[in-house]
Design an enzyme around this catalytic site. Sequence first.
Site, PDB file in Angstrom:
ATOM      1  N   MET A 129     -11.889  -5.265   5.674  1.00 44.24           N
ATOM      2  CA  MET A 129     -11.022  -4.334   6.407  1.00 44.24           C
ATOM      3  C   MET A 129     -10.725  -4.884   7.791  1.00 44.24           C
ATOM      4  O   MET A 129     -11.638  -5.242   8.535  1.00 44.24           O
ATOM      5  CB  MET A 129     -11.691  -2.967   6.522  1.00 44.24           C
ATOM      6  CG  MET A 129     -11.858  -2.218   5.206  1.00 44.24           C
ATOM      7  SD  MET A 129     -10.279  -1.831   4.406  1.00 44.24           S
ATOM      8  CE  MET A 129      -9.513  -0.766   5.649  1.00 44.24           C
TER       9      MET A 129
ATOM     10  N   HIS B 116      -8.417   1.229  -4.037  1.00 46.18           N
ATOM     11  CA  HIS B 116      -9.371   1.053  -2.933  1.00 46.18           C
ATOM     12  C   HIS B 116     -10.030   2.405  -2.674  1.00 46.18           C
ATOM     13  O   HIS B 116      -9.414   3.311  -2.120  1.00 46.18           O
ATOM     14  CB  HIS B 116      -8.617   0.551  -1.699  1.00 46.18           C
ATOM     15  CG  HIS B 116      -9.468   0.389  -0.497  1.00 46.18           C
ATOM     16  ND1 HIS B 116      -8.917   0.206   0.768  1.00 46.18           N
ATOM     17  CD2 HIS B 116     -10.819   0.361  -0.316  1.00 46.18           C
ATOM     18  CE1 HIS B 116      -9.902   0.089   1.647  1.00 46.18           C
ATOM     19  NE2 HIS B 116     -11.051   0.193   1.006  1.00 46.18           N
TER      20      HIS B 116
ATOM     21  N   GLY C 283      -9.211   4.661   6.880  1.00 46.60           N
ATOM     22  CA  GLY C 283      -8.919   6.081   6.978  1.00 46.60           C
ATOM     23  C   GLY C 283      -7.471   6.428   7.222  1.00 46.60           C
ATOM     24  O   GLY C 283      -6.999   7.451   6.730  1.00 46.60           O
TER      25      GLY C 283
ATOM     26  N   GLY D 171       1.139  -2.114   4.200  1.00 43.01           N
ATOM     27  CA  GLY D 171       1.716  -0.799   4.001  1.00 43.01           C
ATOM     28  C   GLY D 171       2.973  -0.587   4.816  1.00 43.01           C
ATOM     29  O   GLY D 171       4.098  -0.642   4.301  1.00 43.01           O
TER      30      GLY D 171
ATOM     31  N   SER E 251       0.831  -1.204   0.000  1.00 42.94           N
ATOM     32  CA  SER E 251       0.000   0.000   0.000  1.00 42.94           C
ATOM     33  C   SER E 251       0.864   1.251   0.000  1.00 42.94           C
ATOM     34  O   SER E 251       1.623   1.491   0.945  1.00 42.94           O
ATOM     35  CB  SER E 251      -0.920   0.022   1.224  1.00 42.94           C
ATOM     36  OG  SER E 251      -1.573   1.274   1.324  1.00 42.94           O
TER      37      SER E 251
ATOM     38  N   MET F  45      -8.951   8.383  -0.668  1.00 39.59           N
ATOM     39  CA  MET F  45      -9.800   8.845   0.431  1.00 39.59           C
ATOM     40  C   MET F  45     -10.243  10.277   0.168  1.00 39.59           C
ATOM     41  O   MET F  45      -9.464  11.100  -0.325  1.00 39.59           O
ATOM     42  CB  MET F  45      -9.051   8.775   1.763  1.00 39.59           C
ATOM     43  CG  MET F  45      -8.435   7.432   2.086  1.00 39.59           C
ATOM     44  SD  MET F  45      -7.665   7.432   3.718  1.00 39.59           S
ATOM     45  CE  MET F  45      -6.678   5.926   3.623  1.00 39.59           C
TER      46      MET F  45
ATOM     47  N   ASP G 157      -7.070  -5.927   4.476  1.00 38.26           N
ATOM     48  CA  ASP G 157      -6.339  -4.659   4.496  1.00 38.26           C
ATOM     49  C   ASP G 157      -6.390  -4.077   5.893  1.00 38.26           C
ATOM     50  O   ASP G 157      -7.462  -3.797   6.421  1.00 38.26           O
ATOM     51  CB  ASP G 157      -6.977  -3.691   3.494  1.00 38.26           C
ATOM     52  CG  ASP G 157      -6.273  -2.343   3.428  1.00 38.26           C
ATOM     53  OD1 ASP G 157      -5.232  -2.173   4.088  1.00 38.26           O
ATOM     54  OD2 ASP G 157      -6.773  -1.457   2.706  1.00 38.26           O
TER      55      ASP G 157
ATOM     56  N   HIS H 183      -1.345  -1.413  -4.205  1.00 31.66           N
ATOM     57  CA  HIS H 183      -2.582  -0.964  -3.562  1.00 31.66           C
ATOM     58  C   HIS H 183      -2.568   0.554  -3.409  1.00 31.66           C
ATOM     59  O   HIS H 183      -1.624   1.133  -2.856  1.00 31.66           O
ATOM     60  CB  HIS H 183      -2.710  -1.628  -2.191  1.00 31.66           C
ATOM     61  CG  HIS H 183      -4.052  -1.454  -1.563  1.00 31.66           C
ATOM     62  ND1 HIS H 183      -5.146  -2.214  -1.901  1.00 31.66           N
ATOM     63  CD2 HIS H 183      -4.475  -0.606  -0.594  1.00 31.66           C
ATOM     64  CE1 HIS H 183      -6.184  -1.853  -1.167  1.00 31.66           C
ATOM     65  NE2 HIS H 183      -5.804  -0.872  -0.374  1.00 31.66           N
TER      66      HIS H 183
ATOM     67  N   GLY I 294      -1.079   2.334   9.476  1.00 33.92           N
ATOM     68  CA  GLY I 294      -0.346   2.103  10.708  1.00 33.92           C
ATOM     69  C   GLY I 294      -1.173   1.669  11.888  1.00 33.92           C
ATOM     70  O   GLY I 294      -0.675   1.649  13.020  1.00 33.92           O
TER      71      GLY I 294
ATOM     72  N   MET J  46     -12.175   4.710  -0.788  1.00 38.31           N
ATOM     73  CA  MET J  46     -12.846   5.022   0.474  1.00 38.31           C
ATOM     74  C   MET J  46     -13.481   6.400   0.307  1.00 38.31           C
ATOM     75  O   MET J  46     -13.026   7.400   0.855  1.00 38.31           O
ATOM     76  CB  MET J  46     -11.846   4.964   1.628  1.00 38.31           C
ATOM     77  CG  MET J  46     -11.441   3.546   1.973  1.00 38.31           C
ATOM     78  SD  MET J  46     -10.030   3.453   3.104  1.00 38.31           S
ATOM     79  CE  MET J  46      -8.685   3.478   1.908  1.00 38.31           C
TER      80      MET J  46
ATOM     81  N   ASP K 119      -4.772   3.703  -1.993  1.00 35.63           N
ATOM     82  CA  ASP K 119      -5.878   4.127  -1.137  1.00 35.63           C
ATOM     83  C   ASP K 119      -6.347   5.519  -1.527  1.00 35.63           C
ATOM     84  O   ASP K 119      -5.624   6.502  -1.378  1.00 35.63           O
ATOM     85  CB  ASP K 119      -5.451   4.120   0.329  1.00 35.63           C
ATOM     86  CG  ASP K 119      -5.297   2.712   0.874  1.00 35.63           C
ATOM     87  OD1 ASP K 119      -6.252   1.928   0.764  1.00 35.63           O
ATOM     88  OD2 ASP K 119      -4.215   2.395   1.407  1.00 35.63           O
TER      89      ASP K 119
END
Length: 229
Positions: free
Chosen positions: A140, A69, A145, A200, A13, A40, A178, A36, A148, A71, A38
Amino acid sequence: MPGNNGRPLIAPSILSADFARLADAAAAVDDADWLHVDVMDAHFVPNLTIGLPVVESLKAHTDLPMDCHLMIENPDRWAHRYAEAGAYNVTFHAEATEDPVGVARDIRAAGAKAGLGIKPQTPIEQYFEILHELDTLLVMSVDPGFGGQSFIPAVLSKVRAARRFIDSNELTILVEIDGGINNDTVEQAAEAGVDCFVAGTAVYHADDPSAAVERLRRQAASASARLRQ
């Protein structure tokens, strides 16, 4: 496991990479299976990351299949555009649309695989009846959001339920996970029936991202073999 002859897929990621050097980040994991991405929007989730222009630019600098992905709110409006931009797999969230089948069909019509994302708190069984419309089911294992976060073990019951349903109905859909995937959690996820592992921090915070990918793949393959015994 369907879709990849039982070989675990590792999808680093770039949320955990240096955003100023995304092309370099992709090159550092060129032995991965997917990349991947993300997306958002600061509405569906509280964070704001990257969008379509960055995906289009990054696509020109990597041969890795891009796993986008989303979101975001209104995937009905946006999801197919990521497919048109060249994404290999486009995942939208079940919680963001009232017409998941319609969104999935739009993605497929635009040339990409279609994935459905499920938050940790969302019941999964209500979506089993539409899995034949999808190529990927993303469970998930953290609240979406932010990168880490710590792995939520309770979601593995969802993975097991999905695995049983997929196998018993002979569906060709990948189960992806994920959130919090690392050397301590990847085997748990693989033993539950995951096919594709998004990682990630475990990859991009390692001294050697490529070696980190291979280590995760070996661990997942070993655990997957135990599942099939």
